[in-house]
Structure formats: C-alpha cells, structure tokens
Design an enzyme around this catalytic site. Structure first.
Site, PDB file in Angstrom:
ATOM      1  N   SER A   1      56.157  77.772 -40.866  1.00 43.86           N
ATOM      2  CA  SER A   1      57.535  77.998 -40.423  1.00 43.86           C
ATOM      3  C   SER A   1      58.023  76.987 -39.391  1.00 43.86           C
ATOM      4  O   SER A   1      59.223  76.763 -39.261  1.00 43.86           O
ATOM      5  CB  SER A   1      57.677  79.413 -39.858  1.00 43.86           C
TER       6      SER A   1
ATOM      7  N   LYS B   1      64.546  78.185 -38.534  1.00 43.17           N
ATOM      8  CA  LYS B   1      65.680  78.949 -37.991  1.00 43.17           C
ATOM      9  C   LYS B   1      67.031  78.300 -38.282  1.00 43.17           C
ATOM     10  O   LYS B   1      68.033  78.985 -38.435  1.00 43.17           O
ATOM     11  CB  LYS B   1      65.511  79.146 -36.484  1.00 43.17           C
TER      12      LYS B   1
ATOM     13  N   GLU C   1      71.599  85.721 -28.624  1.00 44.98           N
ATOM     14  CA  GLU C   1      70.582  85.936 -27.606  1.00 44.98           C
ATOM     15  C   GLU C   1      69.323  85.238 -28.087  1.00 44.98           C
ATOM     16  O   GLU C   1      69.158  84.974 -29.281  1.00 44.98           O
ATOM     17  CB  GLU C   1      70.289  87.420 -27.365  1.00 44.98           C
TER      18      GLU C   1
HETATM   19  C1  LIG Z   1      61.201  82.249 -34.423  1.00 50.12           C
HETATM   20  C2  LIG Z   1      60.066  81.770 -35.206  1.00 50.12           C
HETATM   21  C3  LIG Z   1      59.298  82.642 -36.000  1.00 50.12           C
HETATM   22  C4  LIG Z   1      59.528  84.127 -36.043  1.00 50.12           C
HETATM   23  O1  LIG Z   1      60.763  84.526 -36.538  1.00 50.12           O
HETATM   24  P1  LIG Z   1      60.931  85.187 -37.969  1.00 50.12           P
HETATM   25  O2  LIG Z   1      62.302  85.722 -37.967  1.00 50.12           O
HETATM   26  O3  LIG Z   1      59.897  86.264 -38.091  1.00 50.12           O
HETATM   27  O4  LIG Z   1      60.717  84.118 -38.973  1.00 50.12           O
HETATM   28  C5  LIG Z   1      58.265  82.111 -36.757  1.00 50.12           C
HETATM   29  N1  LIG Z   1      57.971  80.790 -36.721  1.00 50.12           N
HETATM   30  C6  LIG Z   1      58.675  79.928 -35.972  1.00 50.12           C
HETATM   31  C7  LIG Z   1      58.299  78.488 -35.981  1.00 50.12           C
HETATM   32  C8  LIG Z   1      59.741  80.376 -35.186  1.00 50.12           C
HETATM   33  O5  LIG Z   1      60.427  79.520 -34.423  1.00 50.12           O
END
Ligand SMILES: *Cc1c(COP(=O)(O)O)cnc(C)c1O
Length: 395
Positions: free
Chosen positions: A373, A84, A106
């Site tokens: 992610s 993020k 938000e």
């Molecule tokens: C917020 C988050 C997501 C989901 O958000 P996307 O906009 O779909 O990427 C996925 N993985 C992690 C680790 C997150 O913090």
C-alpha cells in the site's frame, strides 16, 4: 446504492448532516455514471499519480521461503508514496463538481492530511486539516508537508488529542458550513455513502491487479492479502476479486504488542460493535463505550474502527481477518528490504508478514497477491526506534 452492509454502516449523524449526505450521494451517483467524470479521474491517475502501478514478483523472497510465488501490487510507486491519493483525487473532483469551495479532513498519522493537501493544491482549493495535538507533535514531518502544500493545520487539544478528537472537530466544522465545505474522508469508513464511494475510488487497485495477474501468471491469485487500518487499500484490492469465489481474501489487522496486551489496532479481531464516525461498525472501546486509543508500530493503522463492509465480509466468511504483531511486521519490512530492494511502509509490512507466514505451506505454482500500500521512507525513524527498544536477545 446500499447504505448498509448487513447490520453495519448507515448514517449515525446529526440531523443537520442528513441533507448534505443525501446531496453527496446524489452527486456521486451522477458522477459515477458520467463518462466525462470517469475519464477525468482516470486521466489524473495516469498523468499525475503515475498509474497504472506495476505488479512485481518478489522472486528472491519467494525462493527463500520455498513455497508460493509472492506478487506485489506496487501502490508504493504512486505519487505521494501510497494508495490514499487515489481516493482524495476522486473526492476532490466530486467536491469541485458539486461547487464546494474548500476541503476539510482529519488525519491521525498525517498521511491522509498530506494526500488531501496535495489534491487541494492540484485543484487550487483552500484546505484545512484537523489533527490531534499529540499527533501534531508525533508526526511533525507530515505537518510540515501539509503546510508546504498550502494547507492550514489545526491542532485539536480536546479529549486525548488524537485521531478521534480530530474527527469530532472536522465534523463540527462541516456542520457549521455544509454548503461550502466538502469533508474528505480517508478510508472506507464514515456515514453512507463514504464507504462505498471510497471503495469505488480505490477499486482501481484490484481492477489493475486482476488483469496483471492474468497476464503475468495466466491465472488469478490464490489469495489477495492487504493490511487493514480503516480498510481502504484492502477494499480497493478485494473489489477486483470479490466475485471470484476461488480467490481467498485476507485482511491483516495490526496486533501491536498483542491482542492480550490491549495495545493494538485490531478492530475486527479485538473490538466490539458500536458507533464511530457516523457508522455502526466494529471498534475498540471500553466497557462504558469510550473509544480506546489504538497502538501499532505503524502509525497509519491507527484508526480505532474499521469500514463497515469489512465487518460484513468477516461475518459472511467471504474474507478472513488475521492479526500481525509489531515484531513480525518489522521482520517482514527487513525481509523486503534485503531480498527485493524495496523499502515498504510499515502498514504494508503487516500484509507482507501474513504472506511470509503462508507461502512456505503452499505449492510452488500458487500465487499470493500482496497489496504494497505504500513506501517506507516515512517509517525510518520508527523502525530504528523500535529496533533500539527491542534488541535481539543476546546469543
Ligand atoms: C493509511 C495507510 C494505510 C491504512 O489505511 P487503509 O484505509 O486501511 O488502507 C495502509 N497503508 C498505508 C501506506 C497507509 O498510508
């Protein structure tokens, strides 16, 4: 710049926000073509976030599954522990360039709030975060993190006191002071130009991963797999391969307790066309058009809609969207811990679970690229609670 993705996207906002959105679009177009802006963005990603992130082959896991080689793009190793921050740095740089005084956002699970508070501290900008009162309670560690980083957190008690209500409050705040305020959106959603802008900031993931795959394997991956909440880590990964028609793109939605249960967060597979957060998109709603509260064991996949570009990729068939339920995500979480010594975020565990499903049926020389992610330290409580509530059947 395209404001629509097929029938999706657009700008479904109050008249007073049309001019501020046009201002952002103009500023972003200029910034994107300004080498100084791009170099500053790259420099912060390098020296503050720690990019580039590595590509790690999950050797023991792949060996155990006996099929495709699984490679992990390690967004979990970014400062703040997830992808993020790539986006919040980009938007904060743009806000500063536009002369905005403060950042607002938000947040649902709190991860985007923390990523926004982080860059606000880095750039010395005041920061206010809107969060549903119920989420404030459920996600208290992230609330404490935001406060520690100097942000003010507003608990929103309206409606169901969750993400969609926080969204409304943030937009209300923005309407009240569009000249001084920059609204930082955390995923590839919201009105144009946010979906394109957020995708571009996250496309560093796919650009690095493409080069790393070529270096490591001498070829492109057969499939690129990512979880989809709002869809920003997935769009960031897909952006690197969108023109490589031989690379399958796979988005994985949170199936929660199953599509039939109604307790899930699968907007493409289980939602319908509507308007949310200023854009036309697929979303979870009742027959009368009320936004439904989402459910997933992974709090970060809690967005009730999905980025408009994903809807188009789904319709054209360029990307495929699958569903992974809680239990399979938890099993994938455990597998990565045990086989690779990596504790993944529960969100990312959904993408990993899809790769674990697919790998055994594929040839040994094929490559599945999974976007990891985020890291899972934040999820320990959730995983332990889930295991208490869902004990394995007695033998
Ligand atoms: C917020 C988050 C997501 C989901 O958000 P996307 O906009 O779909 O990427 C996925 N993985 C992690 C680790 C997150 O913090």
């Amino acid at each position: 710049m395209n404001s629509h993705y097929g029938i999706y996207g657009g700008q479904y906002v109050a008249e007073t926000l049309m001019a501020p959105l046009a201002e952002i679009e103009r500023a972003y177009e200029e910034a994107k073509n300004d080498p100084a802006f791009r170099e500053e963005f790259r420099g912060i990603l390098r020296e503050y976030v720690g990019r580039e992130t590595p590509l790690t082959e999950a050797r023991r896991l792949s060996e155990h599954l006996g099929g495709a080689r699984i490679a992990l793009k390690r967004e979990d190793l970014n400062h703040t522990g997830a992808h993020k921050v790539n986006n919040t740095i980009g938007q904060a740089l743009l806000a500063r360039r536009m002369g905005k005084r403060r950042l607002i956002a938000e947040t649902g699970a709190g991860m985007h709030g923390v990523a926004t508070a982080t860059v606000a501290a880095l750039f010395g900008m005041p920061c206010e975060i809107y969060m549903g009162a119920i989420d404030v309670e459920r996600q208290s560690p992230n609330v404490e993190r935001m406060k520690m980083l100097g942000a003010a957190v507003h608990a929103v008690s309206e409606g169901s006191a969750t993400l969609k209500d926080a969204m409304n409050e943030a937009i209300r705040d923005w309407v009240a002071d569009p000249d001084g305020t920059f609204y930082v959106i955390g995923t590839v959603a919201g009105p144009h130009p946010y979906p394109a802008m957020v995708r571009d900031f996250q496309s560093v993931i796919g650009a690095e991963a493409r080069r790393q795959c070529l270096e490591k394997f001498g070829r492109l991956p057969d499939q690129a797999i990512a979880c989809v909440g709002g869809g920003s880590n997935a769009m960031g990964l897909f952006a690197g391969f969108i023109d490589d028609s031989e690379v399958k793109l796979v988005g994985v939605e949170a199936g929660g307790r199953g599509l039939a249960s109604g307790e899930h967060a699968a907007s493409i597979n289980g939602g319908r066309l509507g308007v949310l957060h200023g854009a036309k998109t697929m979303l979870l709603q009742t027959d009368s058009g009320q936004i439904v509260d989402t459910y997933s064991v992974s709090a970060g996949l809690d967005y009730p809609g999905v980025g408009p570009e994903h809807c188009q990729l789904h319709d054209t068939g360029r990307a495929e969207y699958t569903v992974i339920e809680d239990a399979e995500a938890i099993a994938a979480f455990d597998a990565l811990c045990r086989f690779e010594g990596i504790i993944p975020a529960l969100e990312s565990s959904h993408a990993l679970a899809e790769a674990i499903r697919r790998a055994p049926g594929l040839p040994r020389d094929s490559v599945l690229l999974v976007n990891l992610s985020g890291r899972g330290d934040k999820d320990m409580e959730n995983v332990m609670r889930w295991k208490r509530e869902n004990p394995p059947p007695a033998k």
